[in-house]
Structure formats: C-alpha cells, structure tokens
Design an enzyme around this catalytic site. Structure first.
Site, PDB file in Angstrom:
ATOM      1  N   TYR A 284      26.502  39.281  42.191  1.00 46.42           N
ATOM      2  CA  TYR A 284      27.208  38.903  40.970  1.00 46.42           C
ATOM      3  C   TYR A 284      26.564  37.619  40.450  1.00 46.42           C
ATOM      4  CZ  TYR A 284      31.424  37.922  38.131  1.00 46.42           C
ATOM      5  OH  TYR A 284      32.287  37.652  37.109  1.00 46.42           O
TER       6      TYR A 284
ATOM      7  N   LYS B 175      30.080  43.908  38.315  1.00 49.93           N
ATOM      8  CA  LYS B 175      31.524  43.695  38.153  1.00 49.93           C
ATOM      9  C   LYS B 175      32.303  44.694  38.996  1.00 49.93           C
ATOM     10  CE  LYS B 175      31.682  40.426  34.854  1.00 49.93           C
ATOM     11  NZ  LYS B 175      32.523  39.241  34.728  1.00 49.93           N
TER      12      LYS B 175
ATOM     13  N   GLU C 110      32.904  44.551  28.607  1.00 54.11           N
ATOM     14  CA  GLU C 110      32.199  43.418  29.194  1.00 54.11           C
ATOM     15  C   GLU C 110      31.014  42.992  28.339  1.00 54.11           C
ATOM     16  OE1 GLU C 110      33.267  41.952  32.143  1.00 54.11           O
ATOM     17  OE2 GLU C 110      31.862  40.386  31.548  1.00 54.11           O
ATOM     18  N   ASP C 111      30.946  41.702  28.090  1.00 55.82           N
ATOM     19  CA  ASP C 111      29.764  41.091  27.488  1.00 55.82           C
ATOM     20  C   ASP C 111      29.365  41.715  26.145  1.00 55.82           C
ATOM     21  OD1 ASP C 111      29.840  39.331  29.541  1.00 55.82           O
ATOM     22  OD2 ASP C 111      28.049  40.048  30.575  1.00 55.82           O
TER      23      ASP C 111
ATOM     24  N   ASP D 166      35.663  38.967  28.815  1.00 58.39           N
ATOM     25  CA  ASP D 166      35.162  37.657  28.375  1.00 58.39           C
ATOM     26  C   ASP D 166      36.173  36.932  27.509  1.00 58.39           C
ATOM     27  OD1 ASP D 166      32.353  37.928  29.486  1.00 58.39           O
ATOM     28  OD2 ASP D 166      32.674  39.779  28.369  1.00 58.39           O
TER      29      ASP D 166
ATOM     30  N   ASN E  57      27.595  30.813  32.048  1.00 60.87           N
ATOM     31  CA  ASN E  57      26.792  31.448  33.095  1.00 60.87           C
ATOM     32  C   ASN E  57      25.507  32.010  32.497  1.00 60.87           C
ATOM     33  OD1 ASN E  57      28.922  31.184  35.037  1.00 60.87           O
ATOM     34  ND2 ASN E  57      29.973  32.855  33.974  1.00 60.87           N
TER      35      ASN E  57
HETATM   36  O1  LIG Z   1      30.027  37.510  34.677  1.00 57.17           O
HETATM   37  C1  LIG Z   1      30.455  36.348  34.878  1.00 57.17           C
HETATM   38  O2  LIG Z   1      30.048  35.622  35.779  1.00 57.17           O
HETATM   39  C2  LIG Z   1      31.562  35.848  34.024  1.00 57.17           C
HETATM   40  C3  LIG Z   1      31.475  36.484  32.705  1.00 57.17           C
HETATM   41  O3  LIG Z   1      32.128  37.472  32.408  1.00 57.17           O
HETATM   42  C4  LIG Z   1      30.454  35.978  31.778  1.00 57.17           C
HETATM   43  O4  LIG Z   1      29.913  34.893  31.989  1.00 57.17           O
HETATM   44  O5  LIG Z   1      30.169  36.709  30.822  1.00 57.17           O
HETATM   45 MG   LIG Z   2      31.144  38.600  30.940  1.00 56.65          MG
END
Ligand SMILES: O=C([O-])CC(=O)C(=O)O
Ligand SMILES: [Mg+2]
Length: 583
Positions: free
Chosen positions: A119, A190, A261-262, A285, A428
């Site tokens: 991760y 994830k 996600e993202d 997010d 991140n």
């Molecule tokens: O994935 C991760 O570490 C946390 C997150 O959702 C991001 O930063 O987009």
């Molecule tokens: Mg994310």
C-alpha cells in the site's frame, strides 16, 4: 444436490461449505494441475497426502507436506532478502497471484512492516510502473474497447459473490495525478487492506480499472504502456462509460458496494452523487479522508485538552481530499454546537490560487467551501502564510499534493498562534507530503502534534521520541465497507461515514490515549470497532437490510463482526460428491 440453498458456488472454481459439525471446508470444482494454478485454490506444498490422492495431485507437488505457518516462515525469510521497496512489492504481488491465502497469512503476520509495501507509499511507485511489472491479470479491466460488452466482461469474472469493489478511473492517483491504466495498482492495493484489515474474504473483492484513456502524452507515446492509447473520455461519453459499468455491476453483483478511488476533482463529486443512491457506494478520497482526518484532529484536540470548536482550521488543497476534510470538520464543529456563521469563521480552504472566498470564480463544488469575503477584510493577503497568520490558525491540514509547501515560515507562523499547533501534512506518497514530520517538530521545538498520510518513522528530538500517527483513510474504509456489507446497507449515508470517524477517535482514545492514531499494526482491531459502529448507524438510518441485527447489544454485535472476519487459513479440501452441482 448437496446443498439446499439456491445459490451459485462462491466462485467458478470452488465453493465453501460446512460439514455436519459446522466446520468449513472447500469443495473444488476443478481438479489436478489447475488446483496449483488458481491463486485462491493453491495451497503449495500444504496439500495433504489425502488431498493429493483424492484431487489428482499425486506426483505434481514436492513430496514434503507443509503447514501454512511453515510456508509463512519460509516466505518471510526470502522476503527480507529483497532490498528495494518496489521489488518487495512485486515479490508480494507475485505471491498473491500464485497462492492467495499464503499472501494474506504473510501480510497478516507482518501488517506494520508490509503495509507500506503493498500500500502507500510503495503502491504509488507500483502504479507508475504498472505496465512494466504486470505479469498476470487480476480484477476487471474495462476500457473503451470493451465497455460496450460490460455485461459479458462481468460474466467472465470467476467470482460469484463479490461484495466490495474498488474502482478507479486513475485520474488522480494519490498525489501523483493521472496514471492511466496503472491506477489498477491502487484498486488492488486497497482491496488487500479490505482483506487483511477489514475482514472481507478475498473471493468477495474485485479491483476495477475504468480505462477511459489518459491525458498523459508520455504514456500515449510509450509502446509498452498497457492501457488504451487515446485521450480521456469527458462529459457525456465519460458518464455513459461509468453508467455501463455501474449497470453491469448491479446485474452481476447486486450486493456489492463500490468504493470510488482516486477520481480527480473534475469527476469525483459527480460520480459520487450520481450513483450513491443507486448502489451502496462512497468516495474514499472525499469521505474516507474526511473521516480519518476528523478522527485525528479530534484526538489532537483532546491531547491538547481543548475542543474542536476552539480551533481555527486551515485546509490547504481543495481537491477531493480537501473538500472531504472541510465537510467532515464542519460536521464535527456542528456537533459541538457551532452555527454556520461561526463555522465559516473557523474553517478556511485554499486551492492553488489561495483562499477560496465567495467573490472568486470557481468550480461549483468549491462554492460551499468558500469563506465570505467580508471575513478577510483588512487581511494582508490570502496566500497560505497570510491566511495562517490572519485567521490565527491552530490546525493546518495538507491535502494539496504539493510536497514541501508547509515551509518553515508557515509552520512557525501557526506556532505563534498556539502553544501546540496541530499540523497534518497528509498528501501521499511520501514525496508529495506537505512537510516532513521531523522538520515540523524541529521548527516548533517539538510542540506540534503531527500526523501524516504516508508512514514515517518516529522522530527523536531533544531526547524525546515522537510517534507519527498515520492519518490514512486505511483506518476508515476497511471498517466502513465491512460494516456496510454486514449490515446489508442499501446506501452508505454521510452519517455512517461520520460515525466511522468518531469510532476511530474513540478506539484511539481508549487504547492509546496519548496518540492521534493507533499503530498501523492495530488496523484490524480498529476496523472491527469502526464496522460495529457503522452497522449501528446503518440501523439508525434505516438503510440496513440484513435481518436480526436490531436487537443486538454492542458486545454481541462486536462478537458477530469478529466471527465474520476472514482469517487466512487453508481449508481442508473435499472432492465434490458425484451428484454435486459441478457443471
Ligand atoms: O491511498 C492512500 O494512501 C490514501 C488515499 O486514498 C490517497 O492518498 O489518495
Ligand atoms: Mg485515494
């Protein structure tokens, strides 16, 4: 038939059943060599002599019969020899694609050590190199080439009871932007956390890449790039693509939750709102980051002996994460009794052009985050440093993806306002983090309360050791998703997400009163508590479809959640009886 239930086997390749004593066993629907090649079935050298005989494996496996524990030990000794984080990531991913239970057993035995590898932060690098490290397929890859046949594509997935999907369009991976097809790596990563920290069986998880193209010319020009080679779909074409995915998913997996996600700010809000009443879904997010940040800020206030309502909060970054954090913090302030006017004077959100004020031109979703212009009357400016000074900020949260933007000036300015500033550089992966924890601590003489999104080693300063909490949505989404699955939630409400935040803060307060977040090794425990509270909230909100949960007290509910928590072990295999439903 050996079953009375009218359901498909768990996967095309096996089912899991219980014997008369209630012990679980696995009934393979394939035989022989195939058992060594399907990752969810493969037990390596742990197939027993009886299984080898009964399942057509005689002569196909090394003579020694191992246990899962022996295999974990052997793999770990190999793993530690690998030096580079990306190579370690590839080592673990290859194991996952070969022997999935063993992968999870190894991960579960070394959560704290291996999470940064499967991760954040290493997954960021894996996403960037995804086309190079790709070996065998995993998950569902929808693209403009096959979206017209989405129903068939979903039918091709060998899993029959998927409950959690992580889907990305890769438009804003972590803080590193458009990654095209490579974003699949984040969906996979994830979901590993859903299994190891969220108790969901791996055969109930499905990573999805929505390859709608990429805006990255370097990827489009790269013959080794594995995604579709065209610009991103936009507007109606884009939405039609996602519609097709959602519709086909609903058909094949009516009980599945979707974690978005993202997605970039241009698509994240629209996608979330378009589908959240259609399928149980949330955006990690926006909502997950919002909840995890609120939890940490609540803890930091408690450590200071103050209330959230006494803080002035500056949020740097107005993308999905920044907007989600602003919303969560506002909810927290509301719970502490502040009205909208007071909240507007305590929460300040900046994008790359400075403070969002209501006289500025901006995207729709930002308008609700903007500060009334009148509040800034007489200010020297509305850049980060001036906002921190003029607003008398006590909390500084970084969601901008801009590495190093929390400069010494900015951090020293917030320290002028309060003896113990709360400073969370949350972006991140590591290179995009707004400041290094050791710098923030040094600039504030060790006074700042610091948490980051990516993992950092403890900081030694003036003979004191400061643990750096990891304010990563990993503390929220596994428990949120697991709770929603167990509740059979038909919708994931804002209240369920908020409850997850308070559950995490309560867990930390009880188990580590001096800390902002629990140690990452406790993710599974923290997720159980989050899941329990999410189920209770789903019941209160009237969205839980699972029967029989209403009357359970918290202890019983906790036992139930623990009992449902998937743990990696090799189930005994029993060949299906001839009259079984194979084929
Ligand atoms: O994935 C991760 O570490 C946390 C997150 O959702 C991001 O930063 O987009
Ligand atoms: Mg994310």
């Amino acid at each position: 038939m050996t079953t009375t239930e009218d359901r498909l086997p768990l996967t095309t390749h096996y089912d899991v059943r219980r014997d008369a004593q209630g012990h679980r066993y696995l009934e393979p629907l394939v035989q022989g060599f195939d058992l060594t090649r399907i990752p969810l079935l493969n037990k390596g050298t742990a197939f027993t002599h009886e299984e080898r005989g009964a399942l057509g494996l005689d002569g196909l496996i090394a003579p020694q019969v191992d246990t899962l524990e022996t295999l974990v030990g052997r793999l770990y000794r190999d793993y530690v020899k690998v030096q580079e984080p990306l190579d370690k990531h590839v080592f673990l991913r290859n194991l996952q694609d070969r022997n999935e239970v063993l992968f999870y057993a190894l991960l579960a035995a070394h959560v704290e050590e291996m999470l940064p590898i499967v991760y954040t932060p290493t997954v960021g690098l894996a996403v960037q190199k995804f086309s190079q490290i790709y070996r065998v397929p995993r998950g569902l890859m929808l693209s403009t080439d096959n979206i017209g046949r989405a129903g068939q594509a979903l039918a091709n997935v060998p899993l029959n009871d998927v409950r959690i999907i992580v889907a990305t369009d890769s438009s804003a991976i972590l803080g590193i932007g458009d990654q095209g097809f490579g974003g699949m790596g984040i969906s996979i990563g994830k979901l590993s956390l859903y299994v190891v920290a969220g108790g969901v069986g791996p055969d109930k998880t499905l990573p999805v890449e929505l390859d709608v193209g990429t805006g990255r010319q370097d990827l489009l020009d790269d013959p080794d790039y594995l995604g579709v080679h065209h610009q991103r779909l936009t507007g109606d074409e884009y939405l039609a693509f996602v519609d097709r995915f959602v519709e086909a998913t609903r058909q094949r997996y009516p009980k599945a939750i979707i974690q978005w996600e993202d997605f970039s700010k241009d698509t994240a809000f629209r996608v979330l709102e378009r589908y959240r009443k259609v399928v149980p879904s949330f955006n990690d997010d926006i909502q997950g980051t919002g909840a995890v940040t609120l939890a940490g800020v609540l803890r930091a206030c408690a450590v200071k002996g103050e209330r959230l309502a006494e803080q002035v909060i500056v949020i740097h970054g107005a993308g999905a994460g920044g907007a989600g954090v602003a919303t969560a913090i506002r909810e927290g302030l509301k719970r502490e009794g502040l009205d909208a006017d007071e909240i507007a004077r305590r929460v300040f959100v900046l994008d790359s052009r400075g403070l969002l004020t209501d006289d500025r031109q901006m995207e729709d979703y930002k308008q609700s985050l903007a500060t009334p212009k009148a509040v800034t009357d007489g200010w020297a400016g509305t850049d980060l440093l001036n906002v921190v000074r003029e607003a008398k900020a006590t909390v500084l949260l970084g969601l901008s993806g801009q590495g190093g933007i929390f400069s010494e000036d900015v951090v020293k300015a917030i320290h002028q306002n309060t003896a113990q500033p709360i400073v969370f550089p949350l972006s991140n992966p590591t290179a995009n983090c707004e400041a290094l924890p050791e710098d923030v601590l040094r600039w504030t003489g060790g006074a700042a309360l610091v948490a980051t999104g990516s993992p950092f080693a403890p900081v030694e300063l003036n003979g004191q050791t400061h643990a750096i909490g990891q304010g990563n949505n990993a503390f929220i989404f596994p428990g949120l998703g697991f709770g929603a699955i167990l509740a059979g939630a038909r919708e994931i409400t804002d209240e369920m997400v908020l409850e997850a935040a308070y559950a995490l803060a309560d867990y930390t307060a009880r188990t580590h009163p001096g800390r902002l977040y629990p140690p990452v090794g406790e993710l599974p425990e923290a997720s159980v508590e989050v899941a329990v509270r999410v189920i209770q909230q789903a019941l209160r909100d009237g969205v839980a479809q699972e029967q029989g949960l209403d009357d359970l007290d918290e202890a019983t509910l906790t036992d139930l959640v623990r009992a449902k928590f998937w743990v990696p072990k090799y189930l005994p295999f029993r060949a299906p009886r001839p009259d079984s439903r194979q084929n």
